[in-house]
Design a protein around this motif. Sequence first.
Motif, PDB file in Angstrom:
ATOM      1  N   UNK A  95      90.570 -79.841-107.561  1.00  0.00           N
ATOM      2  CA  UNK A  95      91.355 -79.543-106.351  1.00  0.00           C
ATOM      3  C   UNK A  95      90.417 -78.989-105.282  1.00  0.00           C
ATOM      4  N   UNK A  96      90.872 -79.104-104.030  1.00  0.00           N
ATOM      5  CA  UNK A  96      90.065 -78.589-102.923  1.00  0.00           C
ATOM      6  C   UNK A  96      90.949 -77.669-102.086  1.00  0.00           C
ATOM      7  N   UNK A  97      90.529 -76.426-101.924  1.00  0.00           N
ATOM      8  CA  UNK A  97      91.331 -75.453-101.169  1.00  0.00           C
ATOM      9  C   UNK A  97      90.421 -74.846-100.096  1.00  0.00           C
ATOM     10  N   UNK A  98      90.781 -75.036 -98.847  1.00  0.00           N
ATOM     11  CA  UNK A  98      89.912 -74.622 -97.747  1.00  0.00           C
ATOM     12  C   UNK A  98      90.724 -73.860 -96.690  1.00  0.00           C
ATOM     13  N   UNK A  99      90.173 -72.771 -96.189  1.00  0.00           N
ATOM     14  CA  UNK A  99      90.762 -72.045 -95.043  1.00  0.00           C
ATOM     15  C   UNK A  99      92.218 -71.687 -95.243  1.00  0.00           C
ATOM     16  N   UNK A 100      92.543 -71.087 -96.362  1.00  0.00           N
ATOM     17  CA  UNK A 100      93.960 -70.773 -96.569  1.00  0.00           C
ATOM     18  C   UNK A 100      94.104 -69.543 -97.456  1.00  0.00           C
ATOM     19  N   UNK A 101      95.252 -68.895 -97.357  1.00  0.00           N
ATOM     20  CA  UNK A 101      95.557 -67.766 -98.234  1.00  0.00           C
ATOM     21  C   UNK A 101      96.725 -68.210 -99.114  1.00  0.00           C
ATOM     22  N   UNK A 102      96.548 -68.174-100.416  1.00  0.00           N
ATOM     23  CA  UNK A 102      97.601 -68.633-101.332  1.00  0.00           C
ATOM     24  C   UNK A 102      98.053 -67.485-102.229  1.00  0.00           C
ATOM     25  N   UNK A 103      99.363 -67.435-102.447  1.00  0.00           N
ATOM     26  CA  UNK A 103      99.946 -66.407-103.298  1.00  0.00           C
ATOM     27  C   UNK A 103     101.049 -67.087-104.109  1.00  0.00           C
ATOM     28  N   UNK A 104     101.159 -66.819-105.405  1.00  0.00           N
ATOM     29  CA  UNK A 104     102.205 -67.431-106.238  1.00  0.00           C
ATOM     30  C   UNK A 104     102.290 -68.935-106.035  1.00  0.00           C
ATOM     31  N   UNK A 105     101.151 -69.609-106.137  1.00  0.00           N
ATOM     32  CA  UNK A 105     101.138 -71.051-105.859  1.00  0.00           C
ATOM     33  C   UNK A 105     100.634 -71.816-107.068  1.00  0.00           C
ATOM     34  N   UNK A 106     101.101 -73.042-107.192  1.00  0.00           N
ATOM     35  CA  UNK A 106     100.579 -73.942-108.231  1.00  0.00           C
ATOM     36  C   UNK A 106     100.074 -75.188-107.501  1.00  0.00           C
ATOM     37  N   UNK A 107      98.793 -75.450-107.645  1.00  0.00           N
ATOM     38  CA  UNK A 107      98.188 -76.589-106.953  1.00  0.00           C
ATOM     39  C   UNK A 107      97.725 -77.579-108.025  1.00  0.00           C
ATOM     40  N   UNK A 108      98.178 -78.808-107.921  1.00  0.00           N
ATOM     41  CA  UNK A 108      97.893 -79.816-108.949  1.00  0.00           C
ATOM     42  C   UNK A 108      96.458 -80.314-108.933  1.00  0.00           C
ATOM     43  N   UNK A 166      88.744 -69.034 -98.619  1.00  0.00           N
ATOM     44  CA  UNK A 166      90.150 -68.909 -99.022  1.00  0.00           C
ATOM     45  C   UNK A 166      90.384 -67.608 -99.780  1.00  0.00           C
ATOM     46  N   UNK A 167      91.631 -67.174 -99.769  1.00  0.00           N
ATOM     47  CA  UNK A 167      92.049 -66.006-100.549  1.00  0.00           C
ATOM     48  C   UNK A 167      93.153 -66.494-101.480  1.00  0.00           C
ATOM     49  N   UNK A 168      92.961 -66.332-102.783  1.00  0.00           N
ATOM     50  CA  UNK A 168      93.960 -66.858-103.726  1.00  0.00           C
ATOM     51  C   UNK A 168      94.305 -65.783-104.753  1.00  0.00           C
ATOM     52  N   UNK A 169      95.594 -65.476-104.887  1.00  0.00           N
ATOM     53  CA  UNK A 169      96.017 -64.534-105.936  1.00  0.00           C
ATOM     54  C   UNK A 169      97.269 -65.049-106.634  1.00  0.00           C
ATOM     55  N   UNK A 170      97.463 -64.620-107.873  1.00  0.00           N
ATOM     56  CA  UNK A 170      98.663 -64.959-108.661  1.00  0.00           C
ATOM     57  C   UNK A 170      98.963 -66.460-108.637  1.00  0.00           C
ATOM     58  N   UNK A 171      97.944 -67.275-108.845  1.00  0.00           N
ATOM     59  CA  UNK A 171      98.129 -68.725-108.667  1.00  0.00           C
ATOM     60  C   UNK A 171      97.398 -69.521-109.738  1.00  0.00           C
ATOM     61  N   UNK A 172      97.763 -70.793-109.834  1.00  0.00           N
ATOM     62  CA  UNK A 172      97.064 -71.718-110.725  1.00  0.00           C
ATOM     63  C   UNK A 172      96.565 -72.882-109.864  1.00  0.00           C
TER      64      UNK A 172
END
Length: 325
Positions: free
Chosen positions: A289-302, A278-284
């Motif tokens: 939590x489980x994050x797989x195969x995704x690109x996240x930007x400006x995201x909040x994941x509970x 995964x690629x994650x920037x500017x996020x919480x």
Amino acid sequence: MKAIIPVAGVGTRLRPHTFSHPKVLLNVAGKPIIGHIMDKLIAAGIDEAIVIVGYLGDMVEEWLLKHYNIKFTFITQSELLGLAHALWMCKPFIVDNEPLFIILGDTIFDVDLKPVLQSPYSTLGVKEVEDPRRFGVAVTEGEKIMRLVEKPDTPVSNLAIVGLYFLHQSKPLFTSIDYLIEHEIKTKGEYQLTDALQLMIEGGEIFTTFPVSGWYDCGKPETLLSTNEILLQGNAQTKEYPGCVIIAPVFIADNAMLKNAIIGPNTTIGEHSVITDAIIKDSIIGNDAKVVHIMLNHSIIGNNASITGNPHEISVGDYSEILVG
Ligand code: UTP
């Protein structure tokens, strides 16, 4: 000195995150909001806190008792009638006209509180804002406050009251709130602290202001993320994760597991989270939590949330142009 921290609110603007967690326990830069506040208060010499809880209040109580060793009194505000009403509930616990420091539960601040707590006058933290219509504002002459207005429709001042209040003596506050409640004086449907303070000014109490340059609102998703970014500044990541690229500043919990990931900048990864491909920037990203195969930007994941993307398998011919949604 006692601090009063009202945290009874529902945090509607931060839904869905506040469906299962009180706003003040949301993680920002590796710590719940209220953790940042408590650390500053304790550093300034506050040794006792009255916390006004309501929505999901048991969780707040449990977290504070587990993490801090000062004297706490928890008061439940079961009907959310406004900030002034929340404070009024503390009246039986305040003695001898003692001074008080009040701080809202969603205001992380960076200001030296020691001189504020020794002020000979009551004093309110203020910051110049471009659009004061969302705030209570202070109309001043020099350092002295002449008038307070809650969420002004016409621009009377751009000095917003940012949620830090030092009261040199507490009795006049309760007298003013008694008056508001007895006469059912509400603004925008609630008993407002600004209205109570305005009554105190009219009664002759001197109020001054103190500047709060470091004021980090956490009330909405976008402000939670910008606060995360500001508080992370200077956080260098020393631990290395094989196969991963970490772009500082970030906070990554020690027990989080990263594999084939690019993390940062401005990203918080909570405890026991698993991030893969995964690629994650500017996020919480919350805990577990489980994050797989995704690109996240400006995201909040509970907490305990699981996000799995769908890597594309495509065969693209020469000169093709493809925009993947
Ligand atoms: P807010 O209105 O900004 O917070 O109140 P909220 O109600 O939690 O959030 P929204 O508006 O639904 O998104 C500022 C602070 O005052 C407390 C809140 O908990 C928050 O920390 N508060 C407000 C009380 O404790 N009681 C009240 O009756 C009102």
